[in-house]
Design a protein around this motif. Structure first.
Motif, PDB file in Angstrom:
ATOM      1  N   THR A 132      -6.504   7.283 -23.347  1.00 27.99           N
ATOM      2  CA  THR A 132      -6.254   5.866 -23.613  1.00 27.99           C
ATOM      3  C   THR A 132      -5.922   5.146 -22.307  1.00 27.99           C
ATOM      4  OG1 THR A 132      -3.883   6.189 -23.929  1.00 27.99           O
ATOM      5  CG2 THR A 132      -5.292   6.381 -25.906  1.00 27.99           C
ATOM      6  N   ALA A 133      -6.038   3.833 -22.350  1.00 25.90           N
ATOM      7  CA  ALA A 133      -5.672   3.027 -21.178  1.00 25.90           C
ATOM      8  C   ALA A 133      -4.207   3.246 -20.827  1.00 25.90           C
ATOM      9  CB  ALA A 133      -5.957   1.552 -21.440  1.00 25.90           C
ATOM     10  N   LYS A 134      -3.378   3.412 -21.830  1.00 28.17           N
ATOM     11  CA  LYS A 134      -1.948   3.629 -21.596  1.00 28.17           C
ATOM     12  C   LYS A 134      -1.715   4.894 -20.759  1.00 28.17           C
ATOM     13  CE  LYS A 134       2.446   4.114 -24.045  1.00 28.17           C
ATOM     14  NZ  LYS A 134       3.101   4.203 -25.346  1.00 28.17           N
ATOM     15  N   TRP A 140      -1.435   5.566 -13.017  1.00 34.82           N
ATOM     16  CA  TRP A 140      -1.699   4.497 -12.043  1.00 34.82           C
ATOM     17  C   TRP A 140      -0.526   4.316 -11.083  1.00 34.82           C
ATOM     18  CZ3 TRP A 140      -5.941   1.067 -11.819  1.00 34.82           C
ATOM     19  CH2 TRP A 140      -5.772  -0.030 -10.978  1.00 34.82           C
ATOM     20  N   LYS A 141       0.664   4.389 -11.626  1.00 38.83           N
ATOM     21  CA  LYS A 141       1.865   4.103 -10.838  1.00 38.83           C
ATOM     22  C   LYS A 141       2.156   5.174  -9.786  1.00 38.83           C
ATOM     23  CE  LYS A 141       3.762   1.758 -14.840  1.00 38.83           C
ATOM     24  NZ  LYS A 141       4.600   1.929 -16.001  1.00 38.83           N
ATOM     25  N   ASP A 142       1.680   6.394 -10.034  1.00 43.41           N
ATOM     26  CA  ASP A 142       1.917   7.493  -9.100  1.00 43.41           C
ATOM     27  C   ASP A 142       0.805   7.494  -8.051  1.00 43.41           C
ATOM     28  OD1 ASP A 142       2.335   9.828  -7.704  1.00 43.41           O
ATOM     29  OD2 ASP A 142       2.293  11.139  -9.479  1.00 43.41           O
ATOM     30  N   ARG A 143       1.100   6.951  -6.877  1.00 44.34           N
ATOM     31  CA  ARG A 143       0.084   6.808  -5.828  1.00 44.34           C
ATOM     32  C   ARG A 143      -0.388   8.155  -5.277  1.00 44.34           C
ATOM     33  NH1 ARG A 143      -1.959   1.689  -6.263  1.00 44.34           N
ATOM     34  NH2 ARG A 143      -0.241   0.343  -6.824  1.00 44.34           N
ATOM     35  N   PHE A 145      -1.140  10.618  -7.300  1.00 42.82           N
ATOM     36  CA  PHE A 145      -2.126  11.046  -8.281  1.00 42.82           C
ATOM     37  C   PHE A 145      -3.449  10.346  -7.975  1.00 42.82           C
ATOM     38  CE2 PHE A 145      -4.445  10.673 -12.257  1.00 42.82           C
ATOM     39  CZ  PHE A 145      -4.428  11.984 -12.696  1.00 42.82           C
ATOM     40  N   ALA A 146      -4.506  11.117  -7.828  1.00 45.00           N
ATOM     41  CA  ALA A 146      -5.817  10.560  -7.463  1.00 45.00           C
ATOM     42  C   ALA A 146      -5.638   9.622  -6.261  1.00 45.00           C
ATOM     43  CB  ALA A 146      -6.456   9.842  -8.647  1.00 45.00           C
ATOM     44  N   ALA A 147      -5.027  10.160  -5.231  1.00 49.74           N
ATOM     45  CA  ALA A 147      -4.670   9.361  -4.053  1.00 49.74           C
ATOM     46  C   ALA A 147      -5.869   8.703  -3.386  1.00 49.74           C
ATOM     47  CB  ALA A 147      -3.923  10.241  -3.047  1.00 49.74           C
ATOM     48  N   GLY A 148      -7.046   9.262  -3.560  1.00 48.64           N
ATOM     49  CA  GLY A 148      -8.244   8.689  -2.962  1.00 48.64           C
ATOM     50  C   GLY A 148      -8.766   7.454  -3.672  1.00 48.64           C
ATOM     51  N   VAL A 149      -8.225   7.164  -4.852  1.00 44.88           N
ATOM     52  CA  VAL A 149      -8.674   5.997  -5.619  1.00 44.88           C
ATOM     53  C   VAL A 149      -7.916   4.764  -5.127  1.00 44.88           C
ATOM     54  CG1 VAL A 149      -8.744   4.930  -7.899  1.00 44.88           C
ATOM     55  CG2 VAL A 149      -9.300   7.360  -7.642  1.00 44.88           C
ATOM     56  N   ASP A 150      -8.664   3.792  -4.634  1.00 48.68           N
ATOM     57  CA  ASP A 150      -8.062   2.558  -4.135  1.00 48.68           C
ATOM     58  C   ASP A 150      -7.832   1.611  -5.312  1.00 48.68           C
ATOM     59  OD1 ASP A 150      -7.397   0.114  -2.948  1.00 48.68           O
ATOM     60  OD2 ASP A 150      -8.739   0.446  -1.240  1.00 48.68           O
ATOM     61  N   ARG A 151      -6.610   1.583  -5.788  1.00 51.31           N
ATOM     62  CA  ARG A 151      -6.278   0.774  -6.957  1.00 51.31           C
ATOM     63  C   ARG A 151      -6.436  -0.721  -6.693  1.00 51.31           C
ATOM     64  NH1 ARG A 151      -4.346   5.789  -6.985  1.00 51.31           N
ATOM     65  NH2 ARG A 151      -3.392   6.703  -8.839  1.00 51.31           N
ATOM     66  N   SER A 152      -6.286  -1.134  -5.429  1.00 50.79           N
ATOM     67  CA  SER A 152      -6.430  -2.559  -5.115  1.00 50.79           C
ATOM     68  C   SER A 152      -7.862  -3.040  -5.353  1.00 50.79           C
ATOM     69  CB  SER A 152      -5.993  -2.857  -3.677  1.00 50.79           C
ATOM     70  OG  SER A 152      -6.894  -2.302  -2.746  1.00 50.79           O
ATOM     71  N   ILE A 153      -8.841  -2.169  -5.162  1.00 49.22           N
ATOM     72  CA  ILE A 153     -10.235  -2.542  -5.435  1.00 49.22           C
ATOM     73  C   ILE A 153     -10.417  -2.763  -6.937  1.00 49.22           C
ATOM     74  CG2 ILE A 153     -12.612  -1.675  -5.461  1.00 49.22           C
ATOM     75  CD1 ILE A 153     -11.977  -0.309  -2.767  1.00 49.22           C
ATOM     76  N   ILE A 154      -9.851  -1.880  -7.733  1.00 54.54           N
ATOM     77  CA  ILE A 154      -9.953  -2.017  -9.194  1.00 54.54           C
ATOM     78  C   ILE A 154      -9.294  -3.320  -9.636  1.00 54.54           C
ATOM     79  CG2 ILE A 154      -9.363  -0.984 -11.418  1.00 54.54           C
ATOM     80  CD1 ILE A 154      -9.246   1.763  -9.843  1.00 54.54           C
ATOM     81  N   GLU A 155      -8.118  -3.604  -9.097  1.00 57.36           N
ATOM     82  CA  GLU A 155      -7.411  -4.844  -9.445  1.00 57.36           C
ATOM     83  C   GLU A 155      -8.203  -6.072  -9.014  1.00 57.36           C
ATOM     84  OE1 GLU A 155      -3.792  -3.950  -7.348  1.00 57.36           O
ATOM     85  OE2 GLU A 155      -2.873  -3.013  -9.112  1.00 57.36           O
TER      86      GLU A 155
END
Length: 191
Positions: A132-134, A140-143, A145-155
């Motif tokens: 689920t998205a939840k 998401w909050k644990d930077r 976790f999947a550290a290579g994923v740039d969350r700012s791009i997704i946002e």
């Protein structure tokens, strides 16, 4: 020339042998097809763009996006497809800003498929089918976790599209469910 899915897959596998890169391409294709259907767009075109978006990544990582542009031009692909692929690297390896809806969706979901994949693989089920998205937002909050994923791009992608992050995550999960078996996220099966 209007490329077919077969053309796209043949190109993808000509330039990529790594299983994880091929699975990523299939995941992005699945999400792009889902998003195209949801938005009343050309599912085939969006899927093909998703499938080849990282065409050059395995062999030419230092020329990511630029080499794909050269390859697709040499193959006489339509400019709309080429521009969409190149725009997914905006701000990273490309100066081409996503402008069309297809380009913005690709930009938003490319990194997100990686986070969804990693989130599914740490679940007991190892599946996207019960994700689920939840659950993704908790990770998401644990930077780390999947550290290579740039969350700012997704946002930034969600902002471009004018959608809530949770809705984008949910749509990405739904698109990946459609290709769960092909990308190894259908889950563990009991013997």
């Amino acid at each position: 020339m209007t490329p077919t899915r077969e053309d796209a897959f043949r190109l993808l596998t000509r330039y990529n042998e790594t299983e994880s890169l091929i699975k990523h391409a299939l995941a992005v294709e699945g999400v792009m097809r889902h998003m195209a259907r949801k938005r009343g767009a050309d599912e085939e075109k969006w899927g093909i763009v998703g499938l080849v978006h990282d065409l050059d990544y395995e062999k030419y990582p230092e020329r990511h996006c630029a080499k794909t542009e050269e390859i697709l031009q040499a193959e006489n692909w339509p400019e709309e497809y080429i521009r969409a692929v190149v725009s997914h690297g905006w701000g990273i390896c490309s100066d081409v800003k996503p402008e069309s809806e297809m380009e913005m969706v690709l930009y938003a979901v490319d990194e997100l498929t990686g986070l969804v994949t990693t989130s599914a693989l740490v679940r007991p089920s190892r599946s996207v089918m019960d994700l689920t998205a939840k659950s993704v937002r908790k990770k998401w909050k644990d930077r780390r976790f999947a550290a290579g994923v740039d969350r700012s791009i997704i946002e930034r992608g969600a902002d471009m599209l004018g959608v809530e992050l949770n809705d984008l995550i949910t749509d990405t999960i739904l698109g990946m469910r459609e290709v769960a078996d092909a990308v190894g996220l259908l889950g563990e099966t009991a013997d």
